[in-house]
Design a protein around this motif. Structure first.
Motif, PDB file in Angstrom:
ATOM      1  N   LYS A 278       0.994  -1.068   0.060  1.00  0.00           N
ATOM      2  CA  LYS A 278      -0.047   0.089   0.066  1.00  0.00           C
ATOM      3  C   LYS A 278       0.494   1.084  -0.192  1.00  0.00           C
ATOM      4  O   LYS A 278       1.570   1.425   0.477  1.00  0.00           O
ATOM      5  N   ILE A 279       0.486   1.976  -1.330  1.00  0.00           N
ATOM      6  CA  ILE A 279       1.095   3.443  -1.301  1.00  0.00           C
ATOM      7  C   ILE A 279       0.519   4.301   0.326  1.00  0.00           C
ATOM      8  O   ILE A 279      -0.681   4.756   0.014  1.00  0.00           O
ATOM      9  N   GLU A 280       1.266   5.036   1.209  1.00  0.00           N
ATOM     10  CA  GLU A 280       0.066   5.699   2.275  1.00  0.00           C
ATOM     11  C   GLU A 280       0.758   7.683   1.898  1.00  0.00           C
ATOM     12  O   GLU A 280      -0.337   8.185   2.222  1.00  0.00           O
ATOM     13  N   ALA A 281       1.285   7.842   1.422  1.00  0.00           N
ATOM     14  CA  ALA A 281       1.461   9.242   0.818  1.00  0.00           C
ATOM     15  C   ALA A 281       1.359   9.356  -0.510  1.00  0.00           C
ATOM     16  O   ALA A 281       0.796   8.563  -0.957  1.00  0.00           O
ATOM     17  N   LYS A 282       1.246  10.512  -0.153  1.00  0.00           N
ATOM     18  CA  LYS A 282       0.459  11.088  -2.308  1.00  0.00           C
ATOM     19  C   LYS A 282       1.307  12.207  -2.043  1.00  0.00           C
ATOM     20  O   LYS A 282       2.637  13.215  -1.616  1.00  0.00           O
ATOM     21  N   VAL A 283       1.816  12.615  -3.215  1.00  0.00           N
ATOM     22  CA  VAL A 283       3.455  13.646  -3.957  1.00  0.00           C
ATOM     23  C   VAL A 283       2.337  15.463  -3.583  1.00  0.00           C
ATOM     24  O   VAL A 283       0.964  15.421  -3.588  1.00  0.00           O
ATOM     25  N   GLY A 284       3.171  15.450  -2.951  1.00  0.00           N
ATOM     26  CA  GLY A 284       2.722  17.011  -2.572  1.00  0.00           C
ATOM     27  C   GLY A 284       2.455  17.153  -0.707  1.00  0.00           C
ATOM     28  O   GLY A 284       2.448  18.058  -0.097  1.00  0.00           O
ATOM     29  N   GLN A 285       2.205  15.964  -0.059  1.00  0.00           N
ATOM     30  CA  GLN A 285       1.775  15.655   1.231  1.00  0.00           C
ATOM     31  C   GLN A 285       3.198  15.840   1.828  1.00  0.00           C
ATOM     32  O   GLN A 285       5.042  14.941   1.507  1.00  0.00           O
TER      33      GLN A 285
ATOM     34  N   VAL B 141       5.427   6.047   5.028  1.00  0.00           N
ATOM     35  CA  VAL B 141       5.615   6.496   3.650  1.00  0.00           C
ATOM     36  C   VAL B 141       4.176   5.170   2.691  1.00  0.00           C
ATOM     37  O   VAL B 141       3.688   5.659   1.796  1.00  0.00           O
ATOM     38  N   ILE B 142       4.815   4.077   2.508  1.00  0.00           N
ATOM     39  CA  ILE B 142       4.414   3.156   1.691  1.00  0.00           C
ATOM     40  C   ILE B 142       4.793   2.190   2.838  1.00  0.00           C
ATOM     41  O   ILE B 142       5.550   1.876   3.706  1.00  0.00           O
ATOM     42  N   ILE B 143       4.245   0.806   2.516  1.00  0.00           N
ATOM     43  CA  ILE B 143       4.015  -0.145   3.221  1.00  0.00           C
ATOM     44  C   ILE B 143       4.397  -1.631   2.429  1.00  0.00           C
ATOM     45  O   ILE B 143       3.589  -0.885   1.377  1.00  0.00           O
ATOM     46  N   LEU B 144       5.199  -2.271   2.579  1.00  0.00           N
ATOM     47  CA  LEU B 144       5.780  -3.894   1.693  1.00  0.00           C
ATOM     48  C   LEU B 144       5.336  -4.702   2.840  1.00  0.00           C
ATOM     49  O   LEU B 144       4.869  -4.222   3.781  1.00  0.00           O
ATOM     50  N   GLU B 145       5.367  -5.536   1.881  1.00  0.00           N
ATOM     51  CA  GLU B 145       4.821  -7.325   2.340  1.00  0.00           C
ATOM     52  C   GLU B 145       5.840  -7.988   1.781  1.00  0.00           C
ATOM     53  O   GLU B 145       6.585  -7.935   0.998  1.00  0.00           O
ATOM     54  N   ALA B 146       6.662  -8.483   2.984  1.00  0.00           N
ATOM     55  CA  ALA B 146       8.087  -9.432   2.803  1.00  0.00           C
ATOM     56  C   ALA B 146       7.238 -10.363   4.160  1.00  0.00           C
ATOM     57  O   ALA B 146       7.141 -10.110   5.023  1.00  0.00           O
ATOM     58  N   MET B 147       7.890 -11.917   3.306  1.00  0.00           N
ATOM     59  CA  MET B 147       7.555 -12.830   4.582  1.00  0.00           C
ATOM     60  C   MET B 147       6.274 -12.497   5.632  1.00  0.00           C
ATOM     61  O   MET B 147       6.119 -13.419   5.995  1.00  0.00           O
ATOM     62  N   LYS B 148       4.960 -12.861   4.738  1.00  0.00           N
ATOM     63  CA  LYS B 148       3.824 -12.532   4.644  1.00  0.00           C
ATOM     64  C   LYS B 148       3.966 -12.013   5.738  1.00  0.00           C
ATOM     65  O   LYS B 148       2.559 -11.513   7.615  1.00  0.00           O
TER      66      LYS B 148
ATOM     67  N   GLY C 291       2.057  -3.533  -6.077  1.00  0.00           N
ATOM     68  CA  GLY C 291       2.002  -4.717  -6.320  1.00  0.00           C
ATOM     69  C   GLY C 291       2.561  -4.824  -7.035  1.00  0.00           C
ATOM     70  O   GLY C 291       3.483  -5.872  -7.424  1.00  0.00           O
ATOM     71  N   GLN C 292       3.575  -3.449  -7.003  1.00  0.00           N
ATOM     72  CA  GLN C 292       5.218  -4.363  -7.860  1.00  0.00           C
ATOM     73  C   GLN C 292       6.432  -4.546  -6.536  1.00  0.00           C
ATOM     74  O   GLN C 292       5.653  -3.950  -5.813  1.00  0.00           O
ATOM     75  N   ASN C 293       7.105  -5.820  -7.452  1.00  0.00           N
ATOM     76  CA  ASN C 293       8.349  -6.119  -6.461  1.00  0.00           C
ATOM     77  C   ASN C 293       9.545  -4.754  -6.645  1.00  0.00           C
ATOM     78  O   ASN C 293       9.504  -5.142  -7.244  1.00  0.00           O
ATOM     79  N   VAL C 294       9.824  -4.788  -5.371  1.00  0.00           N
ATOM     80  CA  VAL C 294      11.156  -3.926  -5.148  1.00  0.00           C
ATOM     81  C   VAL C 294      12.258  -5.010  -4.894  1.00  0.00           C
ATOM     82  O   VAL C 294      12.203  -5.630  -3.227  1.00  0.00           O
ATOM     83  N   ASP C 295      13.488  -4.587  -4.709  1.00  0.00           N
ATOM     84  CA  ASP C 295      14.647  -5.055  -3.416  1.00  0.00           C
ATOM     85  C   ASP C 295      15.258  -4.620  -2.839  1.00  0.00           C
ATOM     86  O   ASP C 295      14.068  -3.099  -2.177  1.00  0.00           O
ATOM     87  N   ALA C 296      15.826  -4.887  -1.842  1.00  0.00           N
ATOM     88  CA  ALA C 296      16.314  -4.109  -0.760  1.00  0.00           C
ATOM     89  C   ALA C 296      17.239  -2.923  -0.889  1.00  0.00           C
ATOM     90  O   ALA C 296      17.691  -2.941  -1.944  1.00  0.00           O
ATOM     91  N   GLY C 297      17.460  -1.901  -0.932  1.00  0.00           N
ATOM     92  CA  GLY C 297      17.818  -0.452  -0.695  1.00  0.00           C
ATOM     93  C   GLY C 297      17.441   0.177  -2.028  1.00  0.00           C
ATOM     94  O   GLY C 297      17.122   1.065  -2.146  1.00  0.00           O
TER      95      GLY C 297
END
Length: 124
Positions: free
Chosen positions: A68-75, A83-90, A111-117
């Protein structure tokens, strides 16, 4: 006893877990950190440049999927605001603003996959 190597924020720790009889809690002893794991450090160095122009980078602490993306541009954000919530290892892992600032860019989508860093947003 069982030995494990656990990596936290790119630092590997050797951990020994002593197994007790049923009903009693295991005792854990952690040794001093061992050399950083090269594979964990590589994504941070090879992360693509952020699309935004902000000087404060909000980076993923672990590999996972953008839940989930919690923040919006300009906030306006304060240090520690999610700012963002990641889902990792449930688990849902909040990625917070490292400093006070205003969101300049959100560089990921839900829904996008991201790498550490990986840079996921920027603030100014």
């Amino acid at each position: 006893m069982k030995n494990y190597t656990i990596t936290v924020n790119g630092i590997a720790y050797d951990v020994t877990v002593e197994e007790k009889a049923a009903g009693s809690a295991p005792v854990q002893r952690a040794a001093a950190p061992v050399a950083p794991v090269a594979a964990a450090a590589a994504p941070a160095a090879s992360a693509p440049a952020a699309g935004g122009a902000g000087s404060i980078k909000v980076e993923a602490g672990a590999a996972g999927k953008v839940f989930k993306i919690e923040a919006k541009v300009g906030q306006a954000m304060k240090a520690g605001d999610t700012v963002i919530i990641l889902e990792a290892m449930k688990m849902e892992i909040p990625v917070v603003a490292p400093k006070d600032g205003t969101v300049v860019s959100i560089d990921v989508t839900e829904g996008q996959n991201v790498d550490a860093g990986q840079v996921m947003a920027t603030l100014d």
